[in-house]
Design an enzyme around this catalytic site. Structure first.
Site, PDB file in Angstrom:
ATOM      1  N   ARG A 148       6.074  -0.405   3.843  1.00  0.00           N
ATOM      2  CA  ARG A 148       4.855  -0.906   4.470  1.00  0.00           C
ATOM      3  C   ARG A 148       5.157  -1.109   5.958  1.00  0.00           C
ATOM      4  O   ARG A 148       6.309  -1.376   6.325  1.00  0.00           O
ATOM      5  CB  ARG A 148       4.412  -2.234   3.854  1.00  0.00           C
ATOM      6  CG  ARG A 148       4.125  -2.182   2.365  1.00  0.00           C
ATOM      7  CD  ARG A 148       3.750  -3.581   1.862  1.00  0.00           C
ATOM      8  NE  ARG A 148       3.390  -3.587   0.435  1.00  0.00           N
ATOM      9  CZ  ARG A 148       4.228  -3.887  -0.540  1.00  0.00           C
ATOM     10  NH1 ARG A 148       5.488  -4.220  -0.260  1.00  0.00           N
ATOM     11  NH2 ARG A 148       3.833  -3.872  -1.802  1.00  0.00           N
ATOM     12  N   LYS A 172       5.917  -8.278   0.279  1.00  0.00           N
ATOM     13  CA  LYS A 172       4.857  -9.269   0.113  1.00  0.00           C
ATOM     14  C   LYS A 172       5.379 -10.486  -0.637  1.00  0.00           C
ATOM     15  O   LYS A 172       6.141 -10.360  -1.589  1.00  0.00           O
ATOM     16  CB  LYS A 172       3.681  -8.656  -0.652  1.00  0.00           C
ATOM     17  CG  LYS A 172       2.888  -7.624   0.153  1.00  0.00           C
ATOM     18  CD  LYS A 172       1.674  -7.151  -0.616  1.00  0.00           C
ATOM     19  CE  LYS A 172       0.810  -6.227   0.225  1.00  0.00           C
ATOM     20  NZ  LYS A 172      -0.391  -5.770  -0.503  1.00  0.00           N
ATOM     21  N   HIS A 244       0.576   3.786   6.475  1.00  0.00           N
ATOM     22  CA  HIS A 244       0.472   3.785   5.017  1.00  0.00           C
ATOM     23  C   HIS A 244       0.394   5.203   4.451  1.00  0.00           C
ATOM     24  O   HIS A 244       0.767   5.437   3.306  1.00  0.00           O
ATOM     25  CB  HIS A 244      -0.754   2.973   4.588  1.00  0.00           C
ATOM     26  CG  HIS A 244      -0.439   1.971   3.524  1.00  0.00           C
ATOM     27  ND1 HIS A 244       0.442   0.925   3.709  1.00  0.00           N
ATOM     28  CD2 HIS A 244      -0.877   1.852   2.238  1.00  0.00           C
ATOM     29  CE1 HIS A 244       0.526   0.217   2.589  1.00  0.00           C
ATOM     30  NE2 HIS A 244      -0.262   0.757   1.697  1.00  0.00           N
ATOM     31  N   ARG A 247       3.781   6.210   3.568  1.00  0.00           N
ATOM     32  CA  ARG A 247       4.201   5.517   2.334  1.00  0.00           C
ATOM     33  C   ARG A 247       3.613   6.214   1.110  1.00  0.00           C
ATOM     34  O   ARG A 247       4.307   6.447   0.111  1.00  0.00           O
ATOM     35  CB  ARG A 247       3.753   4.055   2.414  1.00  0.00           C
ATOM     36  CG  ARG A 247       4.025   3.214   1.171  1.00  0.00           C
ATOM     37  CD  ARG A 247       3.711   1.754   1.509  1.00  0.00           C
ATOM     38  NE  ARG A 247       3.470   0.914   0.350  1.00  0.00           N
ATOM     39  CZ  ARG A 247       4.408   0.278  -0.344  1.00  0.00           C
ATOM     40  NH1 ARG A 247       5.675   0.435  -0.016  1.00  0.00           N
ATOM     41  NH2 ARG A 247       4.094  -0.505  -1.363  1.00  0.00           N
ATOM     42  N   HIS A 270       5.865  -2.573  -5.864  1.00  0.00           N
ATOM     43  CA  HIS A 270       4.619  -2.921  -6.543  1.00  0.00           C
ATOM     44  C   HIS A 270       4.917  -3.902  -7.680  1.00  0.00           C
ATOM     45  O   HIS A 270       5.819  -3.673  -8.482  1.00  0.00           O
ATOM     46  CB  HIS A 270       3.955  -1.673  -7.138  1.00  0.00           C
ATOM     47  CG  HIS A 270       3.324  -0.779  -6.121  1.00  0.00           C
ATOM     48  ND1 HIS A 270       3.060   0.553  -6.357  1.00  0.00           N
ATOM     49  CD2 HIS A 270       2.899  -1.027  -4.854  1.00  0.00           C
ATOM     50  CE1 HIS A 270       2.500   1.083  -5.286  1.00  0.00           C
ATOM     51  NE2 HIS A 270       2.398   0.147  -4.364  1.00  0.00           N
ATOM     52  N   TYR A 279      -0.896   7.180  -8.102  1.00  0.00           N
ATOM     53  CA  TYR A 279      -0.323   8.433  -7.629  1.00  0.00           C
ATOM     54  C   TYR A 279      -0.382   9.537  -8.678  1.00  0.00           C
ATOM     55  O   TYR A 279      -0.312  10.712  -8.351  1.00  0.00           O
ATOM     56  CB  TYR A 279       1.127   8.203  -7.174  1.00  0.00           C
ATOM     57  CG  TYR A 279       1.185   7.275  -5.989  1.00  0.00           C
ATOM     58  CD1 TYR A 279       0.822   7.702  -4.716  1.00  0.00           C
ATOM     59  CD2 TYR A 279       1.553   5.942  -6.143  1.00  0.00           C
ATOM     60  CE1 TYR A 279       0.832   6.841  -3.644  1.00  0.00           C
ATOM     61  CE2 TYR A 279       1.566   5.072  -5.065  1.00  0.00           C
ATOM     62  CZ  TYR A 279       1.210   5.529  -3.826  1.00  0.00           C
ATOM     63  OH  TYR A 279       1.205   4.672  -2.762  1.00  0.00           O
TER      64      TYR A 279
END
Length: 300
Positions: A148, A172, A244, A247, A270, A279
């Protein structure tokens, strides 16, 4: 207490107990501020404790005229989180948004670049400028490690474990993970460190920050967006791309080359595999090839 007092208390909760970044907290509270502005403009004086479902319905209806379904869903989700916090702290007994449904939205597939397009973007970097080697190392790291943009700009030299082939990423919620880093990406980072970064007048507090601006300070998110946008324009790429995008391309190319979703999930950081599963939808042709190659019933 007025709205701002509750909002500040909520922000403290998000920071201390949830461990969220300032940028994420700002996103969480932006829509609460928007609700406060609506109440002010509508001359409605009511506290977060007393506000009703009907008033919130009015707010969401007014917002629906200005934003798309995806943004509406985000606003409703953010407000639900705020009122859930008020219940958690015993300020309220109910969530006034509990019966308010979010608009149906389709799952947005992320934009990706082909390997050639990525090579073209990176190849357009002017390596004769002092920022050129840095920018190449930045793009190679974004694409090579699937980071990120916030993870990239906060990357520390002390997070680089090149002998082991990993870098430590703080993602995160301040959650840390180790991501593999290839020889190519390592090479460009080392070139940047030796030829550019070592000659900067590094400002106090940024000694351990890997990627720096000309003034020896940490780069901003906006600067990374600008670098990539300008390169896309330079090569006349007919796509709107951002950090992004690199990514997403990292994950998509891994999947196309046979990587399993669980491994990709761990590398991207994630929390849920369902986030990574997006994806799978990107390249149906690739999935068809896999079935035709590996399934026992592939031939009549």
């Amino acid at each position: 207490m007025n709205w701002q007092t509750y909002i500040k208390s909520y922000q403290s909760y998000l920071k201390i107990e949830r461990g969220l970044s300032k940028n994420t907290i700002d996103n969480y509270t932006f829509d609460i501020d928007r609700l406060c502005l609506f109440l002010e403009n509508s001359h409605i004086e009511i506290s977060p404790i007393q506000i009703t479902e009907e008033i919130l319905q009015q707010f969401i209806y007014s917002v629906s005229k200005e934003v798309n379904a995806r943004s509406q869903a985000r606003i409703i989700s953010g407000l639900k989180s705020f009122f859930s916090y008020l219940i958690f702290e015993d300020y309220r007994n109910d969530n006034p948004l509990e019966l308010i449904e979010s608009p149906r939205i389709g799952r947005k597939l992320p934009d990706t670049l082909s390997v050639k397009e990525i090579d073209d973007v990176i190849g357009a970097i002017d390596l004769s400028s002092s920022e050129g080697e840095r920018n190449r190392a930045i793009l190679e790291t974004l694409y090579g490690c699937g980071l990120r943009v916030s993870e990239l700009i906060s990357l520390k030299i002390s997070d680089l474990f090149f002998d082991e082939g990993f870098i430590k990423i703080t993602g995160k919620g301040n959650k840390q993970r180790f991501v593999p880093i290839g020889d190519v990406t390592q090479k460009f980072i080392l070139i940047y460190q030796s030829s550019i970064r070592s000659h900067l007048n590094i400002q106090k507090g940024h000694e351990d920050t890997l990627f720096l601006n000309r003034r020896g300070k940490q780069l901003t998110r906006a600067m990374i967006f600008t670098i990539i946008k300008d390169l896309a324009i330079k090569i006349e790429l007919n796509k709107v791309i951002s950090p992004h995008t690199l990514r997403h391309s990292f994950a998509t190319h891994l999947l196309e080359n046979g990587a399993d979703l669980r491994s990709i999930q761990l590398m991207l950081g994630h929390e849920s595999i369902t986030t990574t599963e997006i994806y799978v939808h990107l390249d149906r042709k690739h999935l068809t090839q896999i079935m035709n190659t590996f399934h026992p019933r592939k031939h009549n």
